[in-house]
Write a protein that holds these residues in place. Sequence first.
Motif, PDB file in Angstrom:
ATOM      1  N   GLU B 382       0.832  -1.212   0.000  1.00 61.00           N
ATOM      2  CA  GLU B 382       0.000   0.000   0.000  1.00 61.00           C
ATOM      3  C   GLU B 382       0.861   1.253   0.000  1.00 61.00           C
ATOM      4  OE1 GLU B 382      -3.750  -1.973   2.385  1.00 61.00           O
ATOM      5  OE2 GLU B 382      -2.450  -0.508   3.408  1.00 61.00           O
ATOM      6  N   VAL B 385       2.427   1.631  -3.502  1.00 65.85           N
ATOM      7  CA  VAL B 385       1.448   2.073  -4.501  1.00 65.85           C
ATOM      8  C   VAL B 385       1.139   3.558  -4.313  1.00 65.85           C
ATOM      9  CG1 VAL B 385      -0.964   1.850  -5.222  1.00 65.85           C
ATOM     10  CG2 VAL B 385       0.447  -0.201  -4.884  1.00 65.85           C
ATOM     11  N   ARG B 386       0.983   3.957  -3.042  1.00 70.33           N
ATOM     12  CA  ARG B 386       0.642   5.346  -2.760  1.00 70.33           C
ATOM     13  C   ARG B 386       1.723   6.288  -3.330  1.00 70.33           C
ATOM     14  NH1 ARG B 386      -0.427   4.690   2.509  1.00 70.33           N
ATOM     15  NH2 ARG B 386       1.341   5.794   3.414  1.00 70.33           N
ATOM     16  N   TYR B 387       2.978   5.944  -3.099  1.00 66.36           N
ATOM     17  CA  TYR B 387       4.036   6.848  -3.539  1.00 66.36           C
ATOM     18  C   TYR B 387       4.329   6.747  -5.030  1.00 66.36           C
ATOM     19  CZ  TYR B 387       4.868   8.796   0.976  1.00 66.36           C
ATOM     20  OH  TYR B 387       4.716   9.503   2.130  1.00 66.36           O
ATOM     21  N   VAL B 388       4.148   5.565  -5.588  1.00 64.90           N
ATOM     22  CA  VAL B 388       4.327   5.428  -7.037  1.00 64.90           C
ATOM     23  C   VAL B 388       3.313   6.332  -7.738  1.00 64.90           C
ATOM     24  CG1 VAL B 388       3.953   3.858  -8.979  1.00 64.90           C
ATOM     25  CG2 VAL B 388       5.407   3.153  -7.072  1.00 64.90           C
ATOM     26  N   GLU B 389       2.093   6.372  -7.215  1.00 64.22           N
ATOM     27  CA  GLU B 389       1.068   7.222  -7.818  1.00 64.22           C
ATOM     28  C   GLU B 389       1.368   8.695  -7.563  1.00 64.22           C
ATOM     29  OE1 GLU B 389      -2.679   5.887  -6.347  1.00 64.22           O
ATOM     30  OE2 GLU B 389      -2.625   4.080  -7.601  1.00 64.22           O
ATOM     31  N   ARG B 390       1.704   8.994  -6.327  1.00 65.88           N
ATOM     32  CA  ARG B 390       1.897  10.392  -5.971  1.00 65.88           C
ATOM     33  C   ARG B 390       3.082  11.004  -6.728  1.00 65.88           C
ATOM     34  NH1 ARG B 390       3.461  12.550  -0.064  1.00 65.88           N
ATOM     35  NH2 ARG B 390       4.099  14.600  -0.783  1.00 65.88           N
ATOM     36  N   ARG B 392       4.272   9.833  -9.504  1.00 63.45           N
ATOM     37  CA  ARG B 392       4.172   9.406 -10.895  1.00 63.45           C
ATOM     38  C   ARG B 392       5.450   8.679 -11.335  1.00 63.45           C
ATOM     39  NH1 ARG B 392       2.778  14.569 -13.715  1.00 63.45           N
ATOM     40  NH2 ARG B 392       2.777  15.486 -11.654  1.00 63.45           N
ATOM     41  N   LYS B 394       7.299   5.973 -13.151  1.00 60.65           N
ATOM     42  CA  LYS B 394       6.957   5.093 -14.275  1.00 60.65           C
ATOM     43  C   LYS B 394       7.653   3.752 -14.089  1.00 60.65           C
ATOM     44  CE  LYS B 394       6.342   8.775 -17.633  1.00 60.65           C
ATOM     45  NZ  LYS B 394       7.415   9.762 -17.468  1.00 60.65           N
ATOM     46  N   SER B 397       5.666  -2.362 -12.521  1.00 57.69           N
ATOM     47  CA  SER B 397       4.928  -2.744 -11.323  1.00 57.69           C
ATOM     48  C   SER B 397       5.784  -2.399 -10.117  1.00 57.69           C
ATOM     49  CB  SER B 397       4.621  -4.244 -11.318  1.00 57.69           C
ATOM     50  OG  SER B 397       5.724  -4.938 -10.758  1.00 57.69           O
ATOM     51  N   ASN B 409      13.350   8.000 -12.847  1.00 57.04           N
ATOM     52  CA  ASN B 409      12.423   7.249 -12.005  1.00 57.04           C
ATOM     53  C   ASN B 409      13.122   6.604 -10.822  1.00 57.04           C
ATOM     54  OD1 ASN B 409       9.689   7.477 -13.158  1.00 57.04           O
ATOM     55  ND2 ASN B 409      10.717   6.753 -15.001  1.00 57.04           N
ATOM     56  N   LYS B 412      13.215   9.195  -8.314  1.00 60.13           N
ATOM     57  CA  LYS B 412      11.917   9.365  -7.653  1.00 60.13           C
ATOM     58  C   LYS B 412      11.705   8.281  -6.602  1.00 60.13           C
ATOM     59  CE  LYS B 412       9.386  11.390 -11.521  1.00 60.13           C
ATOM     60  NZ  LYS B 412       8.268  11.024 -12.428  1.00 60.13           N
TER      61      LYS B 412
END
Lengths: 318, 504
Positions: B382, B385-390, B392, B394, B397, B409, B412
């Motif tokens: 979780e 996923v939260r930070y990959v989205e926040r 962005r 790339k 998975s 990336n 990031k």
Amino acid sequence: MRIFEETIRLARTWSREIGVAATIVLLYAVLFFGGRTYFSAENFGDLFLANLPVLIVSLGMLLIILTGQIDISVGSQFAVCSVIAGVAAKAGMPVALAGLAACAAGALFGAIGGGLVAFLRIPSIVVTLAMMIALRDGLRWSTQGAWIENLPPGFQWLSLTQSRFTTAMAVLAVALVAATAAGLRYLKAGRAVLATGSSEAAARITGIRTDRVVFSVFALTGALTGLAAALNAMRFHQIPSNAGLGLEMKVIAAVVVGGAAITGGSGTVIGAVLGVILLGSVGTALTFLGVSAYWEQAIQGAIILAAVAINLAGRRRE
Amino acid sequence: MSHQDELPVNRAILAVRDLEKSFDGVCALHGVSLELRAGEVHAIVGENGAGKSTLTKIITGAIQADAGSIEVRGHSIERNDPNVSRALGIAAIYQQPALFPHLTVAENIALPMEMGSSRQTVNWKSRNRRATSLVESFGATIDPRRLAGTLSMADQQIVEIAKAVGADAKILLMDEPTAVLTEREVERVFALIRRLKADGTGILYISHRLEEILAIADRITVLRDGHRVACRNAAEVGRSELIEMMVGRSIASVYPKRPVPIGNVALEVRGLSNEREGLRDISFAVRAGEIFGLTGMVGAGRTTLARTLFGLAPAPSDVFLAGRPHRIHSPADAMRFGIGYVPEDRRRNGVILEMEVAGNISLANLKSVSRRGLVSARSERELAVRYVERLRIKTPSIATAAGKLSGGNQQKVALARWLATRPRVLILDEPTQGVDVGSKAEIHELIVDLAERGMAILLISSELPEILGMCDRIGVFNAGRLAGILASSEATQPRIMSLALGHG
């Protein structure tokens, strides 16, 4: 002034070798005052012959370590080659040919290991660990643990007297050491060995076939191991089927104590020879000084640790 | 009359035409053509993945093109490989000098020359002589008997160039040759490039640093997604126009800095010294919401300060966090006090390349994703996923190894790890080094966003435009001291440079 600067530069370049040499001098100074009996021609002759295999194999091991690899199968190779030399001699081969057979067998083992490392890119510690076990146990199975006995006359001491044999071996040792040192310094192939270990990527860009370099040093070390095994077998009238136990550790220790970087690229023949002398002298020195021989391994271990620590400290400063 | 006129400047010494290259059906180069003239510096720019490295690899023969032709001095090369290209006088110089660290300077220069000859022995005297004269002809003094590994990065790069010139290279490919150099060292390498130009050497120059390219290049070829978008005279294009061509969209403002409300002092140091690391008498304060820039020459103390604040190089001084004195002995202390540190050189210190993205992000936050001492795979997922989205990020998975991602990336991911610790003070050391233009803009945007949320940010950078464009105030280091602190309104490149060089 210039001579002074030049001396400092040389001292700095050779600091590791000078350190080992100084330790040897110190050890012999202690021996000199501790018990004069140590300094006899006979004792030195025995000491030299006992350590000759370590010296010869360490020349090859230095090359392998310079390329950044390692070979821990030389002890097992040594055992197999000893037996091959004996079997060949018993089968009626001239002694020289029996020796050559041992060299060829060693070269073959080295080539197999080197080929797997260089062309299939399997880590050398894994390849030679497998070789070490396979050769040792293969030999045990095929000889059933029996020693080779009843060697033909002319095998032991090459039908020379013991002292003549010792002299001949000394000449051979000096020639091998000089040839390795000169080859490393003045042959393109020797420079390729150092270049490969210093930076494999840069070596490849420079047009050096690093895989062939690695393959060659393994094969050469195998041949040297075969030679060492044959010469060692000639000291006795029987050949044990478990010769060379722990030889790989002695050899690697000598090269490392001599200042070679285990990561490759840096190390000298003089250093390796000094390493062999230092580690080879400790054991008998203890006996002569009346210290229990049980301490030998512990002291050798301490020497190795000290040498590596000093080397690392020196490299950090750079 | 000038030296240039005597040279056949207009003849192409290298011409590639209509190069095509695909990897596993993915097109990397699509009909790329390029000409390099004698005595020219021809820059190639483009985002990561634009095809620059594919192009250079085809020219050096490391890989073969699917279609197209390569001509060297008018002769077409049938089949290129590293030996062929070397024999034709093509040499490549990379970001990290590819020298033999344990071998002498002379040997490093001599080995490539000797590899071609059939002589099996080496002559040390002539090696040393040749190396000395080559290096001296560059106006440098480097003892040929020194081990290459003991030289400074700039000297190593100069030896690298000497090696190429010694091997008779007439076509030099330079791929980010200044990435590890300080600005003064860059000037030395540039002086050498100008000299090589005058001798008729053609240079293909790849760099992310657009300022450098505009300073040294004659012509610039822009690549985007495997296509050549433009080839222009350097004198006729500007920085922003170049960026637009590279990213294929116009970036409204290059730096997204916005004014944000400045809060209380989050971090303050008073007379901080770290004698062993050469850091002396540093005093400054950073407030919540503020972006405080730290610049100066590499080695002047910027990274040392960061390491001191983060407990990697502890100093016997107090650091004031939200007004309270703390002694930071270790990174664990620093993290407890709310300091986060994204180090420079992400491949070495930042992300763990073999580890998957999720593991990398949770690494500094294992406590928060654990229950009773055991890492909960679900909380870890979780968090990732939260930070990959926040941010962005790339990535195929969150289970992909971080090493497979692009540089931007990866950076990031390193950022995400520290953001997840919710620091009050975040130290960023060269966060955009070696990152392509698109990701760079995104990282800048993110930094501004963090400041807006009230984080105090210490931004270490060698890139003056970045420092000027992003920071509220700028601390300039010189020889272990803070030579001056400038407000963004009074800061200019010349002022920063003069402070950094000790003329402040």
